[in-house]
Design an enzyme around this catalytic site. Structure first.
Site, PDB file in Angstrom:
ATOM      1  N   ARG B  51     -23.252 -16.492   4.368  1.00  0.00           N
ATOM      2  CA  ARG B  51     -24.227 -17.570   4.476  1.00  0.00           C
ATOM      3  C   ARG B  51     -23.761 -18.590   5.511  1.00  0.00           C
ATOM      4  NH1 ARG B  51     -23.084 -20.283  -1.487  1.00  0.00           N
ATOM      5  NH2 ARG B  51     -22.315 -18.206  -2.007  1.00  0.00           N
ATOM      6  N   ASP B  53     -24.374 -22.896   6.298  1.00  0.00           N
ATOM      7  CA  ASP B  53     -24.879 -24.114   5.654  1.00  0.00           C
ATOM      8  C   ASP B  53     -26.083 -24.711   6.384  1.00  0.00           C
ATOM      9  OD1 ASP B  53     -23.153 -24.175   3.533  1.00  0.00           O
ATOM     10  OD2 ASP B  53     -21.685 -25.488   4.489  1.00  0.00           O
ATOM     11  N   TYR B 111     -16.680 -18.126  15.517  1.00  0.00           N
ATOM     12  CA  TYR B 111     -17.512 -19.326  15.452  1.00  0.00           C
ATOM     13  C   TYR B 111     -17.247 -20.195  16.678  1.00  0.00           C
ATOM     14  CZ  TYR B 111     -18.651 -18.688  10.462  1.00  0.00           C
ATOM     15  OH  TYR B 111     -19.121 -18.230   9.257  1.00  0.00           O
ATOM     16  N   ARG B 198     -15.272 -26.000   9.958  1.00  0.00           N
ATOM     17  CA  ARG B 198     -15.606 -27.419  10.130  1.00  0.00           C
ATOM     18  C   ARG B 198     -14.437 -28.331   9.770  1.00  0.00           C
ATOM     19  NH1 ARG B 198     -20.985 -27.877   6.814  1.00  0.00           N
ATOM     20  NH2 ARG B 198     -20.620 -30.087   7.186  1.00  0.00           N
TER      21      ARG B 198
END
Lengths: 247, 247
Positions: B51, B53, B111, B198
């Site tokens: 998933r 966010d 990422y 993050r």
């Protein structure tokens, strides 16, 4: 009173256009709301170089307003950008002559129109470029663009619903730039009629896609008839890039 | 039944995240709605590599689904992109082995995290990059990044509210790229804990801004304690760029 001149950028996606209209989110209304806050409830009129339509973007719109407040320019820049929504930014601000007028004293404007030629348009550019899946013939668009240069009656490239009588304008530059899959049309002129850039973009794209011949552009201009030109290109590909002033 | 593997991109701005949740717009729900239409009302499950966010973007998310329909891949690509909202695009689709699993068979992910170092953030990038007005020391961030490379227990970089027991992951690459005013962190690893990218981005930026020293990064990892690391960087700077599979 001091007259302030500001250069602003906005993402047109979330606006019903520049100009105030009832029950709609507009750039002018957001600017006036913020100036009202800074002026403790007093209404401050904001004058732009011209309006832009819903979804049309700006990277170099110019506005002016008058103020009795004594704030250094760095303070204005900071206060406006803190209070404005993030889809409007003040890029620069300066005190200007009290005779300066953002709308009446323009001597030229530059617009940019962006197409994305990718097979699949990126979800990140969907509001910022117009997708053309079929690859246009840019050489044909460049050839047709030559007919647009110079001073002409642009009635063929003006939306019918306008009260403007003098439709003569001068186009100084009309270039195509290719940046990877992006195709940009950059047009600079003395001034533009309502929808003029979008009708020129739409007509040149029809030529690029082989639906019209490049030679037709001169005939379309000569016709002085909106129905002679192509479709109005979509609003979200258009950017007001620069406003030039006299003197 | 055929198993289809698709690579998708989405602009996370308009979603409450990838995974279906009640009364929220999610990427998975949009995909399932479209597949249900294509399958004449039959529910088709969609499985993603993982998933993302709310507000997090993807340029290379991978999903799989099973279908009894016989449609060539070009037809799948066209049908999905016609029916999907413009903020989700299917970039590629292929028939894959029935044993393929988009989530269980990943061997790595990449990422990208984007900051904008402009003095005034562009209204066009506000949802796609995180603004850092103060200029970070990229050399210090690169130095600190070295401690992250390799295999570690990343408990310090995992949101507290997670049920995952094994917090050992391997980071293979952690680079900073500068593109004009844009600063990108590119991180590639065997897998990532919840909010791990993050929290790494947030901690490295604190180092870049001089709030922590580059040497502290190794100590933060060794602490195996979320409170040792920096703040979780904002979601809208993050992009899932690539998913790699075993075999």
């Amino acid at each position: 009173m001091k007259r302030m001149k500001a250069m602003i950028a906005y993402d047109g996606s979330g606006f019903a256009g520049y100009q105030v209209q009832p029950d709609s989110r507009t750039v002018q209304q957001e600017l006036m709301n913020v100036l009202k806050t800074i002026h403790k409830g007093q209404i401050v009129q904001v004058v732009a170089s011209g309006r832009t339509d819903a979804k049309v973007h700006a990277t170099g719109q110019v506005v002016h307003f008058d103020t009795a407040l004594v704030i250094p320019v760095a303070g204005w820049l900071k206060a406006l950008n803190v209070l404005l929504p993030e889809d409007i930014r003040v890029l620069a601000i300066e005190e200007t002559d009290s005779s300066f007028h953002a709308r009446y004293h323009t001597s030229g404007k530059t617009y940019r129109y962006k197409w994305d030629r990718s097979q699949i348009i990126s979800p990140f550019t969907r509001n910022y470029m117009v997708h053309t899946k079929q690859r246009p013939d840019v050489a044909a668009m460049r050839q047709a663009a030559e007919a647009v240069l110079g001073t002409h009656d642009f009635s063929s490239f003006c939306a019918a619903n306008t009260g403007v009588v003098d439709k003569v304008r001068t186009i100084r530059r009309l270039d195509f730039e290719e940046h990877g899959e992006e195709l940009h049309m950059v047009i600079e002129g003395s001034g533009f009629l309502y929808n003029m850039v979008r009708i020129i973009a739409g007509t040149l794209m029809e030529i690029g896609l082989g639906r019209r011949h490049a030679d037709e552009m001169a005939e379309i201009i000569a016709a002085s008839d909106r129905s002679a030109a192509g479709k109005t290109a979509a609003a979200h590909g258009l950017y007001l890039e620069q406003v030039v002033y006299k003197g």
